[in-house]
Design a protein around this motif. Structure first.
Motif, short mmCIF file in Angstrom:
data_model
loop_
_atom_site.label_atom_id
_atom_site.label_comp_id
_atom_site.label_asym_id
_atom_site.label_seq_id
_atom_site.Cartn_x
_atom_site.Cartn_y
_atom_site.Cartn_z
N THR A 99 0.87 -1.04 0.49
CA THR A 99 0.10 0.08 0.03
C THR A 99 1.14 1.51 -0.19
OG1 THR A 99 0.18 -0.19 2.63
CG2 THR A 99 -2.37 -1.56 1.20
N ASP A 102 0.80 4.11 -2.54
CA ASP A 102 -0.49 5.00 -2.21
C ASP A 102 0.70 6.41 -1.92
OD1 ASP A 102 -2.50 3.67 -2.60
OD2 ASP A 102 -3.25 3.55 -0.46
N LYS A 106 1.09 10.81 -4.79
CA LYS A 106 0.97 11.83 -5.15
C LYS A 106 1.93 12.19 -5.35
CE LYS A 106 -1.84 10.29 -0.73
NZ LYS A 106 -1.80 9.21 -0.57
#
Lengths: 270, 264
Positions: A99, A102, A106
């Motif tokens: 994860t 993520d 950005k």
């Protein structure tokens, strides 16, 4: 540069607000947690006081002076933990599960983003307790609390927290390279325990380690040795003046290390 | 007994999978002993004269033995009870063809036995080799120590079970369990023996069960007590076991009908 800094300050403000709101939602649970932590640490302070008072001093440091060492370390740990603990706590899981993607997608730089988003309030307990203990110790040692002293204390704490922050970063950065970071974690906390006491009582090899590899000595021992005018013999006698430099250097190196290790990230999962 | 063997065997298998963790754990257990030894050396200073009748040597032996005793007597039953009520697994445990108290006792003792044999013995043994172990251990003392430790195990278990049962009424005994662990680390003498306590605290510790868990057994071991005093300690431990056992029976018989099982 300035623009970037402003941006991450903004992010920090935003995430801090979020963390505080989250804390206020479960305020009793938060309060009980804080009280528990503070109780834990106060017993350690109490045991320390009992132990050293029974013997008058530990290599020239009396009970209140050793408690000061501990209080400084705890406060610096509190500042660093507020911003870095959650990185170390959450990052290994994110890497394992994949994860962490993520964060990468950005439009932000990894490390500044992680630091600005990891704010937690729990360390208020550590800091409050250390301030109380410091006040008690300064009174017992009959040290005049002047503005100059407060500035010095603030400086010591700030640079100390940089060292703690660096250690948090190194430990969490290693999660990119190995699956389990428990042993590094152990090293960090073992030497933290060592640094609660005047390191001059330990064998030379440990003195060298806590000055160079895991530089806890610069968090509390060396600065306080000078502040309190202690004369106990230790391997690096003049290290106090180097503390700020050592802290900044160590923090920079850990940031670079973190940055390098984060390049080894391979996403797993779908 | 069969249950004990089974749990022990499973634990061994579980641990041998994580060999690296085991080695790291042992090394650090050893280092923590080293840390304590140097603390006491620093306190006694170069002169090394006896303080309160305790020499540096017996202090080192004491802190090694106290660490060992703490490991054996440790129990997580309060947390286990709390967690199993919170997530509802207690219902399965209560259906076992063995009383819950006995089941938890066996589980806790076996875990500790395993941890002590497998985890602590190497580090304690190497600490003894490095720092020397100058104490005359005679059989009588060893026997007294062992029986005292056994009672310490029972006292700590009963005490934790008693306060762990409070979860039935409080729904969550996290805070209580924390206060207990704080009291235990203060009064058990695992880190700082009760000898060095200021008078007030010393007096207070006489009325609490905690010193009978780690401090008294370890003190018997380092010969700080005459046989008569050691017998008195064993007597006090028996009294505490009786008291706590009565209280546990009373509380548990009342409370177990009230357990509210959530989830599951």
């Amino acid at each position: 540069m300035m623009m970037g800094l402003c941006r991450y300050m903004g992010l920090t403000y935003f995430f801090t607000k979020k963390a505080v709101k989250g804390m206020l939602t479960y305020r009793w649970s938060f309060l009980i947690n804080c009280i528990s932590q503070a109780l834990d640490y106060s017993v350690t302070f109490l045991l320390m006081w009992i132990m050293i008072s029974a013997f008058e001093d530990m290599n020239g440091w009396n009970a209140y002076e050793v408690m000061l060492l501990y209080a400084f370390s705890l406060f610096a740990y509190g500042i660093a933990g507020t911003f870095f603990f959650n990185i170390m706590n959450l990052l290994p899981g994110q890497i394992l599960k994949g994860t962490f993607d993520d964060v990468l997608i950005k439009p932000v730089k990894v490390l500044p983003y992680l630091i600005s988003s990891s704010f937690i309030c729990n360390y208020i307990a550590h800091m409050t307790l250390s301030v109380i203990v410091m006040a008690v110790c300064f009174k017992a040692l009959q040290i005049q609390v002047t503005l100059c002293l407060l500035w010095r204390v603030a400086g010591i704490l700030l640079f100390g927290s940089l060292i703690y922050g660096g250690l948090f970063l190194i430990v969490s950065g290693s999660a990119f390279l190995v699956a389990k970071i428990d042993s590094l974690f152990q090293i960090m906390y073992f030497f933290r325990e060592v640094s609660y006491y005047p390191i001059s009582i330990f064998p030379r090899i440990i003195q060298v380690i806590v000055t160079t590899l895991v530089p806890y000595g610069f968090v509390n021992y060396y600065p306080l040795r000078e502040l309190l005018g202690k004369e106990d013999s230790v391997v690096f006698r003049q290290a106090a003046v180097l503390s700020p430099l050592a802290a900044v250097l160590f923090f920079t190196v850990s940031c670079l290390l973190f940055h390098q290790s984060s390049k080894c990230y391979k996403s797993s999962g779908s | 007994m069969r249950l004990c063997r089974k749990i022990l065997a499973i634990s061994f298998k579980e641990k041998s999978i994580f060999r690296f963790d085991y080695i790291v754990g042992t090394v650090f257990a050893f280092l923590y002993i080293v840390l304590k030894v140097y603390l006491w050396k620093g306190l006694y200073g170069a002169g090394g004269k006896a303080i309160g009748g305790i020499t540096l040597n017996s202090m080192i032996v004491y802190s090694i033995i106290a660490g060992f005793t703490e490991g054996i007597t440790k129990t997580t039953v309060m947390k286990d009870l709390n967690d199993s009520v919170l997530d509802g697994t207690i219902s399965a445990n209560m259906l076992l063809p063995i009383g819950l108290k006995r089941y938890m006792f066996i589980q806790s003792v076996t875990r500790n036995l395993f941890r002590t044999l497998y985890g602590m013995l190497p580090s304690v043994a190497s600490a003894m080799l490095v720092f020397g172990f100058h104490v005359n251990v005679n059989l009588v003392n060893l026997f007294l120590y062992l029986s005292s430790v056994c009672m310490g195990v029972i006292i700590n278990f009963l005490y934790n079970f008693l306060f762990g049962s409070s979860v039935i009424w409080l729904r969550n005994s996290f805070f209580l369990s924390n206060i207990n662990s704080v009291l235990l680390s203060l009064f058990s003498g695992a880190f700082v023996p009760v000898w060095f306590f200021p008078e007030g605290l010393k007096e207070l510790s006489r009325f609490l069960p905690f010193r009978y868990i780690v401090f008294e057994p370890a003190a018997i071991f380092v010969n700080a007590k005459s046989p008569q005093e050691a017998m008195a300690v064993l007597g006090m431990q028996l009294i505490w076991i009786g008291l706590l056992f009565g209280a546990v029976t009373l509380v548990w018989n009342r409370g177990r009908h009230k357990i509210m099982i959530q989830g599951g």
